[in-house]
Design an enzyme around this catalytic site. Sequence first.
Site, PDB file in Angstrom:
ATOM      1  N   HIS A   1      -7.578   3.328   3.962  1.00 19.53           N
ATOM      2  CA  HIS A   1      -7.644   4.012   5.257  1.00 19.53           C
ATOM      3  C   HIS A   1      -9.065   4.087   5.826  1.00 19.53           C
ATOM      4  O   HIS A   1      -9.248   4.285   7.016  1.00 19.53           O
ATOM      5  CB  HIS A   1      -7.105   5.438   5.123  1.00 19.53           C
ATOM      6  CG  HIS A   1      -5.623   5.504   4.898  1.00 19.53           C
ATOM      7  ND1 HIS A   1      -5.037   4.991   3.768  1.00 19.53           N
ATOM      8  CD2 HIS A   1      -4.629   6.001   5.665  1.00 19.53           C
ATOM      9  CE1 HIS A   1      -3.723   5.193   3.844  1.00 19.53           C
ATOM     10  NE2 HIS A   1      -3.457   5.802   4.984  1.00 19.53           N
TER      11      HIS A   1
ATOM     12  N   GLU B   1      -3.635   8.907   9.087  1.00 22.77           N
ATOM     13  CA  GLU B   1      -2.177   8.781   9.304  1.00 22.77           C
ATOM     14  C   GLU B   1      -1.770   9.550  10.570  1.00 22.77           C
ATOM     15  O   GLU B   1      -0.830   9.183  11.255  1.00 22.77           O
ATOM     16  CB  GLU B   1      -1.405   9.323   8.090  1.00 22.77           C
ATOM     17  CG  GLU B   1      -1.623   8.530   6.809  1.00 22.77           C
ATOM     18  CD  GLU B   1      -0.734   7.283   6.667  1.00 22.77           C
ATOM     19  OE1 GLU B   1       0.382   7.282   7.209  1.00 22.77           O
ATOM     20  OE2 GLU B   1      -1.174   6.315   6.017  1.00 22.77           O
TER      21      GLU B   1
ATOM     22  N   CYS C   1      -3.712  -1.086  -2.139  1.00 20.94           N
ATOM     23  CA  CYS C   1      -4.025   0.326  -2.388  1.00 20.94           C
ATOM     24  C   CYS C   1      -5.011   0.459  -3.555  1.00 20.94           C
ATOM     25  O   CYS C   1      -4.755  -0.028  -4.658  1.00 20.94           O
ATOM     26  CB  CYS C   1      -2.722   1.038  -2.715  1.00 20.94           C
ATOM     27  SG  CYS C   1      -2.915   2.771  -3.092  1.00 20.94           S
TER      28      CYS C   1
ATOM     29  N   CYS D   1     -10.829   2.990  -0.236  1.00 13.11           N
ATOM     30  CA  CYS D   1      -9.492   3.446   0.146  1.00 13.11           C
ATOM     31  C   CYS D   1      -9.110   2.665   1.398  1.00 13.11           C
ATOM     32  O   CYS D   1      -9.951   2.467   2.290  1.00 13.11           O
ATOM     33  CB  CYS D   1      -9.518   4.953   0.420  1.00 13.11           C
ATOM     34  SG  CYS D   1      -7.996   5.573   1.136  1.00 13.11           S
TER      35      CYS D   1
ATOM     36  N   ASP E   1       0.860  -1.177   0.000  1.00 14.45           N
ATOM     37  CA  ASP E   1       0.000   0.000   0.000  1.00 14.45           C
ATOM     38  C   ASP E   1       0.903   1.235   0.000  1.00 14.45           C
ATOM     39  O   ASP E   1       2.098   1.135   0.265  1.00 14.45           O
ATOM     40  CB  ASP E   1      -0.900  -0.008   1.247  1.00 14.45           C
ATOM     41  CG  ASP E   1      -1.864   1.166   1.264  1.00 14.45           C
ATOM     42  OD1 ASP E   1      -2.439   1.470   0.209  1.00 14.45           O
ATOM     43  OD2 ASP E   1      -2.037   1.800   2.319  1.00 14.45           O
ATOM     44  N   SER E   2       0.279   2.376  -0.252  1.00 13.26           N
ATOM     45  CA  SER E   2       1.046   3.612  -0.247  1.00 13.26           C
ATOM     46  C   SER E   2       1.493   4.012   1.161  1.00 13.26           C
ATOM     47  O   SER E   2       2.347   4.878   1.305  1.00 13.26           O
ATOM     48  CB  SER E   2       0.183   4.726  -0.838  1.00 13.26           C
ATOM     49  OG  SER E   2      -1.047   4.774  -0.156  1.00 13.26           O
TER      50      SER E   2
HETATM   51  N1  DGL Z   1      -3.878   3.674   0.072  1.00 16.49           N
HETATM   52  C1  DGL Z   1      -4.530   4.625  -0.762  1.00 16.49           C
HETATM   53  C2  DGL Z   1      -5.761   4.012  -1.425  1.00 16.49           C
HETATM   54  O1  DGL Z   1      -6.262   3.010  -0.980  1.00 16.49           O
HETATM   55  C3  DGL Z   1      -4.912   5.846   0.005  1.00 16.49           C
HETATM   56  C4  DGL Z   1      -3.748   6.675   0.438  1.00 16.49           C
HETATM   57  C5  DGL Z   1      -3.087   7.418  -0.687  1.00 16.49           C
HETATM   58  O2  DGL Z   1      -3.637   8.396  -1.212  1.00 16.49           O
HETATM   59  O3  DGL Z   1      -1.990   7.015  -1.022  1.00 16.49           O
HETATM   60  O4  DGL Z   1      -6.229   4.534  -2.395  1.00 16.49           O
END
Ligand code: DGL
Length: 286
Positions: free
Chosen positions: A192, A158, A81, A190, A18-19
């Site tokens: 998060h 975050e 992600c 997403c 993930d990011s």
């Molecule tokens: N992990 C990203 C997603 O699920 C969200 C966070 C980001 O913008 O990198 O799209």
Amino acid sequence: MMFLEASDRAEFPIAVFDSGVGGLTVLKSLAEDFPKENFLYLGDSARLPYGTKSPLTIRHYVEQNIQFLLSCKVKAIVVACNSASSVLDLERKIAVPLYEVIGPGARTAYKISQTLSIGVIATRATVNRGAYVRALHELDPRTKVFQQACPLLVPLVEEGWVQDPLTNLVIHRYLSPIATQEIDTLILGCTHYPILKESIAKVMGGGVTLVDSGKAISAEIMSDMNEGKLKGNPAGSGEIEILNTDLDQHIQFTAERILHPFKAAKFTHVNLTASDISNLDQIRNF
Ligand code: DGL
């Protein structure tokens, strides 16, 4: 690239990337459903957010992450992600099964929805790509899809502001327009957002079912294991190793909080900008 026999890899970990740390919501679902599997998680916090970047940039990051994880001896890669999943070329074959979250999330929502009116909340990148809209329309062109980008929710999570009046206010502001539509299902598009599930559910009200991509991808992997497309680990102990491109105390603390009650055996900083990403020792900064 050649496909290796799934059995060659049964004892290798399943990789999840993930990011940032948000994808640990997906890893947590997988750890609950596959207690014998070992997991290797890559959080690309150094380049977070992906959701505000162009498809070209995200695709470049995704490519680097995949090449890096392939060099780590894993048996499958889960692109947790949504922003990354929305730019993936699903036709492209790599040496291990590659899973993304948009398809499973859309299929789960479609199965649940009675009214065929489905909401999607996601990053701007995922919304602009229309990835969920496409996936839902492929399932049934009659589906009405209402999208809403919620970019401020990622930094709030975050920051650890989960049960916080300010976060609740932001959720309320983003979700009010979608809450007035007659949707019965809302995709948390997403990684998060499952962390904010309680507050999101309060704004949406009891008539709307929330779909979490972690659970959706878990069901997909379970079905592949049952069909022998992916071999289960007969001797694994459920070990979790976390790699992050920007590891510090705050990131480690946030990661531990999301993963709870599961615990990571090890946290390691990695540098994916090293010129030779095929050499693991060069990348891991012990
Ligand atoms: N992990 C990203 C997603 O699920 C969200 C966070 C980001 O913008 O990198 O799209």
